[in-house]
Design an enzyme around this catalytic site. Sequence first.
Site, PDB file in Angstrom:
ATOM      1  N   LEU A   1      -4.819  -0.967  -8.308  1.00  0.00           N
ATOM      2  CA  LEU A   1      -4.545  -0.115  -9.471  1.00  0.00           C
ATOM      3  C   LEU A   1      -3.121  -0.388  -9.960  1.00  0.00           C
ATOM      4  O   LEU A   1      -2.872  -0.517 -11.164  1.00  0.00           O
ATOM      5  CB  LEU A   1      -4.710   1.359  -9.087  1.00  0.00           C
ATOM      6  CG  LEU A   1      -4.065   2.344 -10.070  1.00  0.00           C
ATOM      7  CD1 LEU A   1      -4.762   2.287 -11.412  1.00  0.00           C
ATOM      8  CD2 LEU A   1      -4.092   3.749  -9.512  1.00  0.00           C
ATOM      9  N   ASN A   2      -2.162  -0.478  -9.017  1.00  0.00           N
ATOM     10  CA  ASN A   2      -0.771  -0.712  -9.411  1.00  0.00           C
ATOM     11  C   ASN A   2      -0.654  -2.016 -10.218  1.00  0.00           C
ATOM     12  O   ASN A   2       0.042  -2.083 -11.226  1.00  0.00           O
ATOM     13  CB  ASN A   2       0.136  -0.822  -8.180  1.00  0.00           C
ATOM     14  CG  ASN A   2       0.110   0.446  -7.337  1.00  0.00           C
ATOM     15  OD1 ASN A   2      -0.254   1.510  -7.830  1.00  0.00           O
ATOM     16  ND2 ASN A   2       0.489   0.326  -6.075  1.00  0.00           N
TER      17      ASN A   2
ATOM     18  N   TYR B   1      -4.497   9.258   6.345  1.00  0.00           N
ATOM     19  CA  TYR B   1      -5.576   8.817   5.445  1.00  0.00           C
ATOM     20  C   TYR B   1      -6.900   9.522   5.717  1.00  0.00           C
ATOM     21  O   TYR B   1      -7.244   9.791   6.870  1.00  0.00           O
ATOM     22  CB  TYR B   1      -5.830   7.311   5.632  1.00  0.00           C
ATOM     23  CG  TYR B   1      -4.739   6.431   5.081  1.00  0.00           C
ATOM     24  CD1 TYR B   1      -4.766   6.020   3.748  1.00  0.00           C
ATOM     25  CD2 TYR B   1      -3.676   6.024   5.885  1.00  0.00           C
ATOM     26  CE1 TYR B   1      -3.772   5.212   3.233  1.00  0.00           C
ATOM     27  CE2 TYR B   1      -2.663   5.210   5.366  1.00  0.00           C
ATOM     28  CZ  TYR B   1      -2.721   4.814   4.052  1.00  0.00           C
ATOM     29  OH  TYR B   1      -1.737   4.023   3.538  1.00  0.00           O
ATOM     30  N   TRP B   2      -7.645   9.791   4.663  1.00  0.00           N
ATOM     31  CA  TRP B   2      -9.050  10.205   4.736  1.00  0.00           C
ATOM     32  C   TRP B   2      -9.794   9.275   3.778  1.00  0.00           C
ATOM     33  O   TRP B   2      -9.868   9.536   2.577  1.00  0.00           O
ATOM     34  CB  TRP B   2      -9.209  11.638   4.251  1.00  0.00           C
ATOM     35  CG  TRP B   2      -8.538  12.682   5.074  1.00  0.00           C
ATOM     36  CD1 TRP B   2      -9.092  13.434   6.060  1.00  0.00           C
ATOM     37  CD2 TRP B   2      -7.168  13.129   4.951  1.00  0.00           C
ATOM     38  NE1 TRP B   2      -8.153  14.312   6.572  1.00  0.00           N
ATOM     39  CE2 TRP B   2      -6.970  14.143   5.913  1.00  0.00           C
ATOM     40  CE3 TRP B   2      -6.094  12.765   4.135  1.00  0.00           C
ATOM     41  CZ2 TRP B   2      -5.752  14.796   6.078  1.00  0.00           C
ATOM     42  CZ3 TRP B   2      -4.880  13.398   4.293  1.00  0.00           C
ATOM     43  CH2 TRP B   2      -4.724  14.405   5.260  1.00  0.00           C
TER      44      TRP B   2
ATOM     45  N   ASN C   1      -2.417  -9.139   0.979  1.00  0.00           N
ATOM     46  CA  ASN C   1      -1.972  -7.774   1.302  1.00  0.00           C
ATOM     47  C   ASN C   1      -2.474  -7.305   2.674  1.00  0.00           C
ATOM     48  O   ASN C   1      -3.119  -6.245   2.778  1.00  0.00           O
ATOM     49  CB  ASN C   1      -2.484  -6.821   0.212  1.00  0.00           C
ATOM     50  CG  ASN C   1      -1.350  -6.208  -0.566  1.00  0.00           C
ATOM     51  OD1 ASN C   1      -0.206  -6.177  -0.102  1.00  0.00           O
ATOM     52  ND2 ASN C   1      -1.645  -5.714  -1.749  1.00  0.00           N
TER      53      ASN C   1
ATOM     54  N   ARG D   1      -3.107  -5.472   5.849  1.00  0.00           N
ATOM     55  CA  ARG D   1      -2.741  -4.175   6.440  1.00  0.00           C
ATOM     56  C   ARG D   1      -3.526  -4.034   7.747  1.00  0.00           C
ATOM     57  O   ARG D   1      -4.736  -3.731   7.723  1.00  0.00           O
ATOM     58  CB  ARG D   1      -3.114  -3.015   5.492  1.00  0.00           C
ATOM     59  CG  ARG D   1      -2.387  -3.017   4.176  1.00  0.00           C
ATOM     60  CD  ARG D   1      -0.898  -2.704   4.318  1.00  0.00           C
ATOM     61  NE  ARG D   1      -0.197  -2.811   3.046  1.00  0.00           N
ATOM     62  CZ  ARG D   1       0.334  -3.933   2.550  1.00  0.00           C
ATOM     63  NH1 ARG D   1       0.242  -5.076   3.226  1.00  0.00           N
ATOM     64  NH2 ARG D   1       0.973  -3.931   1.402  1.00  0.00           N
TER      65      ARG D   1
ATOM     66  N   ALA E   1       6.186  -2.691  -4.800  1.00  0.00           N
ATOM     67  CA  ALA E   1       7.020  -3.821  -5.248  1.00  0.00           C
ATOM     68  C   ALA E   1       6.153  -5.063  -5.443  1.00  0.00           C
ATOM     69  O   ALA E   1       6.151  -5.684  -6.519  1.00  0.00           O
ATOM     70  CB  ALA E   1       8.127  -4.097  -4.236  1.00  0.00           C
TER      71      ALA E   1
ATOM     72  N   ASP F   1       2.894  -5.301  -5.666  1.00  0.00           N
ATOM     73  CA  ASP F   1       1.806  -5.089  -6.645  1.00  0.00           C
ATOM     74  C   ASP F   1       2.334  -5.235  -8.072  1.00  0.00           C
ATOM     75  O   ASP F   1       1.669  -5.817  -8.937  1.00  0.00           O
ATOM     76  CB  ASP F   1       1.200  -3.682  -6.510  1.00  0.00           C
ATOM     77  CG  ASP F   1       0.769  -3.372  -5.090  1.00  0.00           C
ATOM     78  OD1 ASP F   1       0.425  -4.314  -4.358  1.00  0.00           O
ATOM     79  OD2 ASP F   1       0.781  -2.178  -4.720  1.00  0.00           O
TER      80      ASP F   1
HETATM   81  P1  ADP Z   1       5.567  -6.337  -0.758  1.00  0.00           P
HETATM   82  O1  ADP Z   1       5.775  -5.137  -1.621  1.00  0.00           O
HETATM   83  O2  ADP Z   1       4.215  -6.963  -0.918  1.00  0.00           O
HETATM   84  O3  ADP Z   1       5.992  -6.137   0.669  1.00  0.00           O
HETATM   85  P2  ADP Z   1       8.038  -7.854  -1.222  1.00  0.00           P
HETATM   86  O4  ADP Z   1       8.813  -6.984  -0.305  1.00  0.00           O
HETATM   87  O5  ADP Z   1       8.110  -9.321  -0.983  1.00  0.00           O
HETATM   88  O6  ADP Z   1       6.510  -7.494  -1.362  1.00  0.00           O
HETATM   89  O7  ADP Z   1       8.562  -7.551  -2.690  1.00  0.00           O
HETATM   90  C1  ADP Z   1       7.884  -8.050  -3.810  1.00  0.00           C
HETATM   91  C2  ADP Z   1       8.860  -8.303  -4.921  1.00  0.00           C
HETATM   92  O8  ADP Z   1       9.552  -7.086  -5.233  1.00  0.00           O
HETATM   93  C3  ADP Z   1       9.958  -9.298  -4.597  1.00  0.00           C
HETATM   94  O9  ADP Z   1       9.545 -10.625  -4.833  1.00  0.00           O
HETATM   95  C4  ADP Z   1      11.051  -8.863  -5.531  1.00  0.00           C
HETATM   96  O10 ADP Z   1      10.790  -9.335  -6.833  1.00  0.00           O
HETATM   97  C5  ADP Z   1      10.883  -7.342  -5.577  1.00  0.00           C
HETATM   98  N1  ADP Z   1      11.756  -6.634  -4.622  1.00  0.00           N
HETATM   99  C6  ADP Z   1      11.422  -6.116  -3.430  1.00  0.00           C
HETATM  100  N2  ADP Z   1      12.490  -5.518  -2.846  1.00  0.00           N
HETATM  101  C7  ADP Z   1      13.528  -5.676  -3.717  1.00  0.00           C
HETATM  102  C8  ADP Z   1      14.901  -5.279  -3.723  1.00  0.00           C
HETATM  103  N3  ADP Z   1      15.445  -4.609  -2.708  1.00  0.00           N
HETATM  104  N4  ADP Z   1      15.660  -5.616  -4.800  1.00  0.00           N
HETATM  105  C9  ADP Z   1      15.134  -6.301  -5.846  1.00  0.00           C
HETATM  106  N5  ADP Z   1      13.838  -6.692  -5.905  1.00  0.00           N
HETATM  107  C10 ADP Z   1      13.046  -6.384  -4.862  1.00  0.00           C
END
Ligand code: ADP
Length: 305
Positions: free
Chosen positions: A31-32, A100-101, A164, A166, A254, A256
């Site tokens: 969804l995100n 979670y449910w 993803n 999990r 982030a 998504d």
């Molecule tokens: P996930 O959410 O799947 O664990 P990531 O941690 O690799 O993925 O983050 C995905 C994207 O989000 C990164 O490629 C970057 O663009 C952005 N991002 C994540 N954390 C930060 C941060 N602290 N500062 C800036 N961008 C971030």
Amino acid sequence: MHGFASVGECMIELSGQNDTQWHMGFAGDTLNTAWYVRALTQPDFAVDYITAFGDDAFSNQQMAFLNENGIATNKSPIIKGARPGLYAITLTGAERSFTYWRNDSAARRLAENPAHLLESLKTRKMIYFSGITLAIILPEHRQSFLEVIKQCRAEGAQIAFDPNFRPALWPDHNLARELITQAMRSSDIALPTLPDEQALFGDADGQACAARLTGLGVKEIIVKDGTDPAIVQFEGKQVLVPSVKANAIDTTGAGDSFNGGYLAARLKGATAEEAAAQAHQVAARVVECRGALMPMQTAHDLFMR
Ligand code: ADP
């Protein structure tokens, strides 16, 4: 071929616990991603969320929420007597935990009728799903789901996939490895996050991850790794695209939102490298907000300037 479809589970989210008062929202990785694709492509592209809904008041609210934000749900079946999955975020100090449910959620039956699913997906320009989608689909429906994806691809849809991984959603690592690898073999665009891949496949680094996915036949690979540069591999060329500086307060969504930014840009004709730069921009703003979804109009105004 037209439009974008994202396939998976939208859950009810309870957050902001204050004794007995809770805030209800809607959440889910696919969804995100659909949300940011919509924000960044409106009004040019139709965006559909493909799942299975229940026939209760909460499912109705989910559909209304998505529809109000320009994401269509009318291709998803409504299953009599079924309900949406639910999770609550509780805080112990600043530490968040999740309850979670979701074991009998409607979305688990999204591939129950493969002919209907095929009908709702085919003719899309691009179809997106994730390893969470695979994990929540009832085990006996997973192969038919992957067959539908292959069929859509054979008819011309581009398939985008984020593993993803999990661990809590899978009975064991072997099954997750097997299904995620099968999905990769049917994908045009792979959007993995390095730590997830390392946990499941033991990749030494981003290069090893990209090489493994190339070996599976994936032609367009973007390996995300938090604030480290993303590896972008396309048409035999590899570039590193640096992330954007952010005052991160909540990294929910982030990856998504990165996927949404990337796929929206590719749908609109950007190169893989340009798309990754936009994806970092989107994700950097999302980590500066609480929760995964910023208001649709805000996202549109922010990124479509
Ligand atoms: P996930 O959410 O799947 O664990 P990531 O941690 O690799 O993925 O983050 C995905 C994207 O989000 C990164 O490629 C970057 O663009 C952005 N991002 C994540 N954390 C930060 C941060 N602290 N500062 C800036 N961008 C971030």
